[in-house]
Design a protein around this motif. Structure first.
Motif, PDB file in Angstrom:
ATOM      1  N   ASP A  84     -10.595   3.544  -1.592  1.00 36.07           N
ATOM      2  CA  ASP A  84      -9.301   3.164  -2.169  1.00 36.07           C
ATOM      3  C   ASP A  84      -8.711   4.301  -2.998  1.00 36.07           C
ATOM      4  OD1 ASP A  84      -9.445   0.705  -0.956  1.00 36.07           O
ATOM      5  OD2 ASP A  84      -9.824  -0.426  -2.800  1.00 36.07           O
ATOM      6  N   ALA A  85      -9.542   5.036  -3.713  1.00 34.16           N
ATOM      7  CA  ALA A  85      -9.057   6.181  -4.482  1.00 34.16           C
ATOM      8  C   ALA A  85      -8.464   7.230  -3.541  1.00 34.16           C
ATOM      9  CB  ALA A  85     -10.180   6.783  -5.329  1.00 34.16           C
ATOM     10  N   LYS A  86      -9.127   7.482  -2.432  1.00 35.29           N
ATOM     11  CA  LYS A  86      -8.605   8.428  -1.448  1.00 35.29           C
ATOM     12  C   LYS A  86      -7.291   7.922  -0.856  1.00 35.29           C
ATOM     13  CE  LYS A  86     -13.173  10.068  -0.106  1.00 35.29           C
ATOM     14  NZ  LYS A  86     -14.189  10.044   0.959  1.00 35.29           N
ATOM     15  N   ARG A  87      -7.207   6.626  -0.628  1.00 34.21           N
ATOM     16  CA  ARG A  87      -5.977   6.041  -0.070  1.00 34.21           C
ATOM     17  C   ARG A  87      -4.817   6.173  -1.061  1.00 34.21           C
ATOM     18  NH1 ARG A  87      -5.290  -0.201   2.135  1.00 34.21           N
ATOM     19  NH2 ARG A  87      -3.096   0.009   2.738  1.00 34.21           N
ATOM     20  N   LEU A  88      -5.083   5.891  -2.342  1.00 31.88           N
ATOM     21  CA  LEU A  88      -4.036   6.030  -3.351  1.00 31.88           C
ATOM     22  C   LEU A  88      -3.606   7.492  -3.460  1.00 31.88           C
ATOM     23  CD1 LEU A  88      -2.233   4.694  -5.442  1.00 31.88           C
ATOM     24  CD2 LEU A  88      -4.088   4.960  -7.107  1.00 31.88           C
ATOM     25  N   ASP A  89      -4.556   8.409  -3.390  1.00 32.88           N
ATOM     26  CA  ASP A  89      -4.210   9.830  -3.402  1.00 32.88           C
ATOM     27  C   ASP A  89      -3.285  10.162  -2.240  1.00 32.88           C
ATOM     28  OD1 ASP A  89      -5.822  10.180  -5.624  1.00 32.88           O
ATOM     29  OD2 ASP A  89      -7.473  11.105  -4.504  1.00 32.88           O
ATOM     30  N   LEU A 144      -6.417   1.595  -9.459  1.00 36.22           N
ATOM     31  CA  LEU A 144      -6.409   1.264  -8.037  1.00 36.22           C
ATOM     32  C   LEU A 144      -5.819  -0.125  -7.833  1.00 36.22           C
ATOM     33  CD1 LEU A 144      -9.917   2.509  -6.906  1.00 36.22           C
ATOM     34  CD2 LEU A 144      -7.736   3.706  -6.811  1.00 36.22           C
ATOM     35  N   PRO A 145      -4.973  -0.292  -6.833  1.00 39.77           N
ATOM     36  CA  PRO A 145      -4.417  -1.621  -6.582  1.00 39.77           C
ATOM     37  C   PRO A 145      -5.476  -2.564  -6.018  1.00 39.77           C
ATOM     38  CG  PRO A 145      -3.548  -0.023  -5.001  1.00 39.77           C
ATOM     39  CD  PRO A 145      -4.419   0.725  -5.959  1.00 39.77           C
ATOM     40  N   ALA A 146      -5.233  -3.841  -6.224  1.00 35.81           N
ATOM     41  CA  ALA A 146      -6.094  -4.853  -5.613  1.00 35.81           C
ATOM     42  C   ALA A 146      -5.954  -4.745  -4.095  1.00 35.81           C
ATOM     43  CB  ALA A 146      -5.682  -6.243  -6.089  1.00 35.81           C
ATOM     44  N   PRO A 147      -6.951  -5.190  -3.360  1.00 34.70           N
ATOM     45  CA  PRO A 147      -6.897  -5.049  -1.899  1.00 34.70           C
ATOM     46  C   PRO A 147      -5.616  -5.602  -1.253  1.00 34.70           C
ATOM     47  CG  PRO A 147      -9.101  -5.673  -2.554  1.00 34.70           C
ATOM     48  CD  PRO A 147      -8.239  -5.735  -3.800  1.00 34.70           C
ATOM     49  N   ASN A 148      -5.041  -6.632  -1.820  1.00 41.23           N
ATOM     50  CA  ASN A 148      -3.832  -7.216  -1.211  1.00 41.23           C
ATOM     51  C   ASN A 148      -2.541  -6.672  -1.822  1.00 41.23           C
ATOM     52  OD1 ASN A 148      -4.281  -8.462  -3.640  1.00 41.23           O
ATOM     53  ND2 ASN A 148      -3.692 -10.493  -2.945  1.00 41.23           N
ATOM     54  N   ASP A 149      -2.599  -5.648  -2.669  1.00 43.51           N
ATOM     55  CA  ASP A 149      -1.410  -5.104  -3.333  1.00 43.51           C
ATOM     56  C   ASP A 149      -0.964  -3.744  -2.803  1.00 43.51           C
ATOM     57  OD1 ASP A 149      -0.914  -7.265  -4.962  1.00 43.51           O
ATOM     58  OD2 ASP A 149      -2.029  -6.444  -6.666  1.00 43.51           O
ATOM     59  N   TRP A 150      -1.554  -3.259  -1.744  1.00 47.70           N
ATOM     60  CA  TRP A 150      -1.191  -1.937  -1.247  1.00 47.70           C
ATOM     61  C   TRP A 150       0.268  -1.869  -0.799  1.00 47.70           C
ATOM     62  CZ3 TRP A 150      -3.588   2.433  -2.123  1.00 47.70           C
ATOM     63  CH2 TRP A 150      -4.934   2.386  -2.499  1.00 47.70           C
ATOM     64  N   ALA A 151       0.755  -2.871  -0.115  1.00 48.77           N
ATOM     65  CA  ALA A 151       2.146  -2.850   0.365  1.00 48.77           C
ATOM     66  C   ALA A 151       3.112  -2.804  -0.823  1.00 48.77           C
ATOM     67  CB  ALA A 151       2.429  -4.071   1.239  1.00 48.77           C
ATOM     68  N   ARG A 152       2.785  -3.503  -1.882  1.00 46.57           N
ATOM     69  CA  ARG A 152       3.664  -3.533  -3.059  1.00 46.57           C
ATOM     70  C   ARG A 152       3.749  -2.163  -3.725  1.00 46.57           C
ATOM     71  NH1 ARG A 152       2.912  -5.962  -8.504  1.00 46.57           N
ATOM     72  NH2 ARG A 152       0.799  -6.373  -7.835  1.00 46.57           N
ATOM     73  N   ILE A 153       2.627  -1.490  -3.880  1.00 43.53           N
ATOM     74  CA  ILE A 153       2.666  -0.170  -4.518  1.00 43.53           C
ATOM     75  C   ILE A 153       3.345   0.845  -3.611  1.00 43.53           C
ATOM     76  CG2 ILE A 153       0.376   0.707  -3.827  1.00 43.53           C
ATOM     77  CD1 ILE A 153       0.172   1.796  -6.732  1.00 43.53           C
ATOM     78  N   GLU A 154       3.102   0.762  -2.311  1.00 45.91           N
ATOM     79  CA  GLU A 154       3.747   1.680  -1.394  1.00 45.91           C
ATOM     80  C   GLU A 154       5.258   1.481  -1.382  1.00 45.91           C
ATOM     81  OE1 GLU A 154       1.517   0.932   2.178  1.00 45.91           O
ATOM     82  OE2 GLU A 154      -0.149   2.186   1.511  1.00 45.91           O
ATOM     83  N   ALA A 155       5.721   0.237  -1.433  1.00 45.33           N
ATOM     84  CA  ALA A 155       7.157  -0.054  -1.447  1.00 45.33           C
ATOM     85  C   ALA A 155       7.791   0.413  -2.759  1.00 45.33           C
ATOM     86  CB  ALA A 155       7.393  -1.547  -1.247  1.00 45.33           C
TER      87      ALA A 155
END
Length: 84
Positions: free
Chosen positions: A13-18, A71-82
């Motif tokens: 997840d850290a790599k994904r956020l990066d 790091l976002p929660a597993p179901n919050d990735w779309a929200r942070i990306e948007a």
């Protein structure tokens, strides 16, 4: 087993956020597998955009460009990306 799986997920997840942040012209400054510190053009502006999406971040009085994200929660990735 659960702890090992959680550590592995957090590392990924850290790599994904990066990757998300680097795609938005941020530079990785540092962090851990729980939070990341980035340099952006305008940290206050970025924080405002994230706050409107109900995403907590931290900026620092000694830098106009540093922003820290957990790091976002597993179901919050779309929200942070948007929001970015």
């Amino acid at each position: 087993h659960w702890a090992d799986a959680t550590r592995a997920r957090l590392c990924e997840d850290a790599k994904r956020l990066d990757a998300v942040m680097l795609g938005k012209d941020a530079n990785l400054v540092g962090g851990t597998d729980l939070f990341r510190l980035y340099e952006v053009e305008d940290a206050a502006k970025t924080q405002g955009r994230l706050a409107r999406a109900h995403i907590w971040s931290r900026i620092f009085p000694y830098s106009k460009t540093y922003i820290r994200l957990g790091l976002p929660a597993p179901n919050d990735w779309a929200r942070i990306e948007a929001a970015l």
